[in-house]
Enzyme design. Structure first.
Site: not given
Length: 263
Positions: A148, A161
């Site tokens: 990501s 995250y």
């Protein structure tokens, strides 16, 4: 001069074997569809058996219900798949991942961090370790891992995250260095804002909160956009290694700058 075959033709990868995790929805599902469209034999891995069976009926993929955080189960599945293909497979695509919560570091929940680390890092480790001998044995193996843009820069509300994806990125970069001598190419895809049916819903817990993430954003990425990039990366000739690819919608200039219209 020999003209190379088209690596994106419908039969270009007939006979090649791929395992794709996270295949029951979103980017994983779209990746299975697009890889099957270029001839790959695809083992579609995810926890939700019903969704996998629907995908198998639609695409001809092979459904493999599996929790990738269960090391013993992953090893058994890998052994079964590899034995069917004389000890060698071509490609592993690690799509499984996810986020939970948007708490600051000061209010972060340990259980959310554990969930994200287990799924994004340990799950990817389990899959990669289990299939790596077969990828080496193929002579031209590929490991592609979806991380990501959260692996590139921290942002407020993203610490858990960020931590998981930074770790997954670090593992991927180390793997590339370790496996080059085995002719295993290692690719990392780093998507930015992707509007899928479940990612933000699972992270935030409500449809209203999930919708606000994309409010006013003109043309966020779709699962199919990322899957197209994944499929391109594994379909190009093996001597080409796309070390990492960052893709975002034009409206997302950076993690901290998103253009929203009409709000």
């Amino acid at each position: 001069m020999t003209i190379p075959t088209n690596p994106f033709a419908s039969d270009a990868h007939t006979g090649k074997i791929a395992v794709v995790s996270g295949a029951s929805s979103g980017i994983g599902r779209a990746t299975v569809e697009q890889m099957r469209a270029t001839g790959w034999t695809v083992y579609a891995v995810a926890r939700r058996e019903g969704r996998l069976n629907e995908l198998a009926e639609q695409t001809g993929a092979i459904a493999i219900p599996l929790d990738i955080t269960n090391e013993d189960a992953v090893n058994k599945v890998a052994q079964n798949i590899v034995e069917q293909h004389s000890g060698a497979i071509s490609t592993l695509v690690n799509i499984s991942g996810g986020a939970r919560g948007v708490d600051s570091v000061g209010s972060g929940k340990s259980e959310d961090y554990r969930f994200m680390f287990e799924l994004n890092v340990v799950g990817t480790l389990n899959m990669t370790r289990a299939f790596l001998p077969a990828l080496r044995a193929s002579g031209e193996g590929t490991v592609l891992t979806l991380t990501s843009t959260a692996a590139e820069a921290g942002y407020e509300g993203g610490a858990g995250y960020n931590a998981a994806k930074f770790a997954e990125r670090g593992m991927t970069e180390a793997l590339r260095l370790e496996e080059a001598e085995n002719n295993v190419r290692v690719i990392e895809i780093r998507p930015g804002m992707v509007h899928t049916e479940e990612f933000s819903l699972n992270r935030l817990g409500s449809a209203d909160a999930a919708d606000k993430v994309y409010a006013g954003v003109e043309k966020p990425l779709l699962a199919e956009d990322v899957a197209q990039t994944v499929t391109f990366a594994v379909n190009v000739p093996h001597h080409i290694n796309l070390d990492h690819i960052t893709l975002r919608p034009v409206a997302q200039a950076a993690q901290y700058k998103v253009i929203r219209k009409g709000l």
